[in-house]
Design a protein around this motif. Sequence first.
Motif, PDB file in Angstrom:
ATOM      1  N   GLU A   1      -6.209   6.228  43.986  1.00 15.44           N
ATOM      2  CA  GLU A   1      -7.516   6.709  43.528  1.00 15.44           C
ATOM      3  C   GLU A   1      -8.238   5.623  42.729  1.00 15.44           C
ATOM      4  O   GLU A   1      -9.430   5.377  42.928  1.00 15.44           O
TER       5      GLU A   1
ATOM      6  N   GLU B   1      -0.441   8.043  43.911  1.00 12.20           N
ATOM      7  CA  GLU B   1      -1.723   8.721  44.133  1.00 12.20           C
ATOM      8  C   GLU B   1      -2.759   8.261  43.111  1.00 12.20           C
ATOM      9  O   GLU B   1      -3.920   8.023  43.454  1.00 12.20           O
TER      10      GLU B   1
ATOM     11  N   GLU C   1       5.356   9.654  43.258  1.00 15.49           N
ATOM     12  CA  GLU C   1       4.278  10.101  44.138  1.00 15.49           C
ATOM     13  C   GLU C   1       2.966  10.213  43.355  1.00 15.49           C
ATOM     14  O   GLU C   1       1.922   9.749  43.811  1.00 15.49           O
ATOM     15  N   LYS C   2       3.036  10.807  42.185  1.00 13.93           N
ATOM     16  CA  LYS C   2       1.834  10.940  41.357  1.00 13.93           C
ATOM     17  C   LYS C   2       1.305   9.572  40.925  1.00 13.93           C
ATOM     18  O   LYS C   2       0.089   9.360  40.886  1.00 13.93           O
TER      19      LYS C   2
END
Length: 108
Positions: A16, A12, A8-9
């Motif tokens: 970004e 993300e 998930e990180k």
Amino acid sequence: MTTFDDREKAFEAQYEHDEQLKFKVNARRNKLLGLWAAGLLGKAGADAEAYAKEVVMADFEKPGDSDVMHKLMSDLAAAGKPMEEHSIRKQSERLSEEAKKQIMSEAR
């Protein structure tokens, strides 16, 4: 922390990064578009750079490219050099590729 959290990180962070890249490419494309239009308007040097900055800033008025297109069409028409929106959009597409190349080469 689980593998799912790590994934998930990572997603993300990638999102970004992609959004920042898209913003930079659009801003560079608008600058290049402004410099192109400045040439049509007979501007050079610092005047052309200042006009290109105005075009970049015009993009922050509304979402999408319509504000940039409107500015360019209005300015060109006022200078007696009217141009159809599709012609400006075609130039914008060409310059978008150039902007992406420039941004990617700067990132290396």
